[in-house]
Design an enzyme around this catalytic site. Structure first.
Site, PDB file in Angstrom:
ATOM      1  CG  ASN A 188       8.136  -3.921   2.068  1.00  9.71           C
ATOM      2  OD1 ASN A 188       7.798  -2.983   2.780  1.00  9.71           O
ATOM      3  ND2 ASN A 188       8.244  -3.780   0.766  1.00  9.71           N
ATOM      4  N   GLY A 189      11.275  -4.559   1.045  1.00  6.89           N
ATOM      5  CA  GLY A 189      12.444  -3.690   1.045  1.00  6.89           C
ATOM      6  C   GLY A 189      13.423  -4.042  -0.045  1.00  6.89           C
ATOM      7  CG  ASP A 190      16.493  -2.239  -0.666  1.00  2.44           C
ATOM      8  OD1 ASP A 190      15.803  -1.205  -0.692  1.00  2.44           O
ATOM      9  OD2 ASP A 190      17.539  -2.344  -0.002  1.00  2.44           O
ATOM     10  N   GLY A 231       6.975  -2.375  -3.225  1.00  2.00           N
ATOM     11  CA  GLY A 231       6.471  -1.014  -3.148  1.00  2.00           C
ATOM     12  C   GLY A 231       7.071  -0.145  -4.229  1.00  2.00           C
ATOM     13  NE  ARG A 232      11.475   2.639  -1.596  1.00  2.00           N
ATOM     14  CZ  ARG A 232      12.779   2.697  -1.355  1.00  2.00           C
ATOM     15  NH1 ARG A 232      13.471   3.775  -1.699  1.00  2.00           N
ATOM     16  NH2 ARG A 232      13.403   1.693  -0.774  1.00  2.00           N
ATOM     17  CE  LYS A 268       5.402  -3.155   5.094  1.00  2.00           C
ATOM     18  NZ  LYS A 268       4.824  -2.319   4.041  1.00  2.00           N
ATOM     19  CB  ALA A 325      -0.300   7.617   0.847  1.00  4.63           C
ATOM     20  N   PRO A 371       0.839  -1.206   0.000  1.00  2.54           N
ATOM     21  CG  PRO A 371       0.004  -1.042   2.167  1.00  2.54           C
ATOM     22  CD  PRO A 371       0.711  -1.980   1.247  1.00  2.54           C
ATOM     23  CB  CYS A 387       3.171   4.489   8.249  1.00  3.68           C
ATOM     24  SG  CYS A 387       3.274   6.129   7.480  1.00  3.68           S
TER      25      CYS A 387
END
Length: 396
Positions: A215-217, A239-240, A153, A30, A28, A113
């Site tokens: 999660n991450g990279d 994510g990114r 999360k 924003a 997720p 977050c």
């Protein structure tokens, strides 16, 4: 009561009553993972696609924007929602509403977050420091969710001296959480540096009763396979890495299918989606059309798509003037004309279009309520900060 331990099949991902064939979750984000972007990602691949964070209070109060954000697109099943809350009774009411009205098939609780506007009120990745409040929120959600799986999360903690993920994960599992996702950074690291995949591996060993997602990279499908190989996690959350690149889900789906077909290979070969410039333009237009449907406004859609332009054309040779005009687009007709002027023969630019994208920055001083770190339990001094923690609709 805690849910019974369940097995999940290799190659796919099962979280309670929800199963997807590819163990990949869209994180997720924003202002990004609205219905339009989720539907676009689904057109490329399989997985679990989570809507942007919604506050439990806004949902219970039926805030019009919250009700719009929680809506599922046509055929969007399973439908996943991330919920943010700091008041156990309100979280319980939100889960009851989601269950009774069929608003989601899966609910993820946000305790990861790092945004200062959230943490300075004691929310997000600040909240697991208060073990009593964290326990009460997870218990309230699970006990009112019925058959809807509730996941959690987390981040690793506030900073290197104030770790929280181990205790929080154990509590979440004891209270019946169906899975845990760990972003391998602390709040203070924000999105800087490299994610600590070793923490994900540690958590896999610590709570073997449930799937642990890393999660991450995750910038490529190869990164996803490598994270699973190195940590033993049940799946990855992206994510990114998919910003301006929804076709990443095609690569991820193909990569995990290849791994399932050839389990003995550390790095199986698989087809990769490598769009040329013309295809990227078509995808951009499709994204904007979906946004126009989501916002019920072409003008709003064109304003919203502007923030995606740099992500979509990262590494592509379109020139500064074209970038500036695309970043100021006002109508779909104008967007189609601008995309039509792009070089139809420009292919995929390779490494220039890959790698890290989105926000990164540097480590930041944690923004916390005054005295927050003095105790692992909520005190009277903390309650004023917490009282203002759910004033928004989407927390970032």
């Amino acid at each position: 009561m805690p849910r019974p331990i369940r097995e999940w099949p290799a190659g796919g991902l099962t979280i309670g009553s929800v199963h997807v064939n590819t163990p990949v979750v869209l994180a997720p984000m924003a202002g990004v993972t609205n219905t339009a972007f989720r539907m676009l990602c689904r057109e490329f691949g399989d997985g679990l696609f989570v809507c942007e964070m919604i506050t439990s209070r806004a949902l219970v109060e039926r805030n019009p924007e919250a009700m719009r954000l929680i809506g599922a697109g046509p055929g969007e099943r399973p439908h996943s929602v991330q919920l943010y809350g700091i008041d156990p009774p309100t979280v319980a009411a939100a889960l009851t509403m989601i269950r009774e009205e069929g608003l989601a098939d899966h609910v993820d609780l946000n305790f990861g977050c790092p945004a200062p506007k959230v943490t300075r009120r004691g929310g997000g990745s600040a909240l697991p420091w208060k073990l009593d409040l964290f326990t009460a929120i997870v218990r309230a959600a699970v006990s009112h969710a019925g058959e809807i799986p509730v996941t959690v999360k987390l981040r690793m903690g506030i900073d290197a001296e104030h770790s929280t993920f181990r205790e929080a994960a154990r509590i979440a599992v004891q209270e019946g959480a169906a899975a845990i996702t760990l972003h391998g950074r602390t709040m203070s690291e924000h999105y800087s540096g490299n994610a600590h995949w070793d923490a994900i591996a540690e958590l896999v060993q610590l709570v073997p009763e449930v799937p642990v997602l890393g999660n991450g990279d995750i910038w490529s499908a190869e990164d996803a396979l490598e994270m699973v190989r190195r940590t033993g996690c049940a799946g990855v959350e992206v994510g990114r890495g998919c910003l301006g690149r929804p076709w990443l889900f095609a690569d991820l789906t193909a990569a995990f299918a290849a791994q399932r077909a050839h389990p003995g290979l550390g790095a199986p070969d698989f087809p990769r989606h490598r769009p040329g410039l013309a295809e990227v333009g078509r995808i951009l237009v499709r994204h904007t059309e979906l946004l126009a449907e989501f916002f019920d406004s072409e003008e709003h859609a064109c304003r919203d798509i502007r923030k995606h332009i740099a992500w979509y054309f990262k590494g592509y040779p379109i020139g500064g003037e074209s970038r500036r005009r695309l970043a100021r687009v006002e109508t779909l007709e104008e967007l189609r004309d601008l995309v039509g002027d792009l070089d139809p023969d420009a292919g995929y630019p390779g490494a220039a279009a890959e790698g890290a994208r989105g926000r990164a920055g540097t480590p930041k001083r944690p923004h916390l309520p005054e005295g927050w770190l003095d105790s692992r339990l909520v005190g009277l001094a903390d309650r004023d900060a917490l009282a203002g923690a759910e004033l928004g609709i989407s927390g970032g």
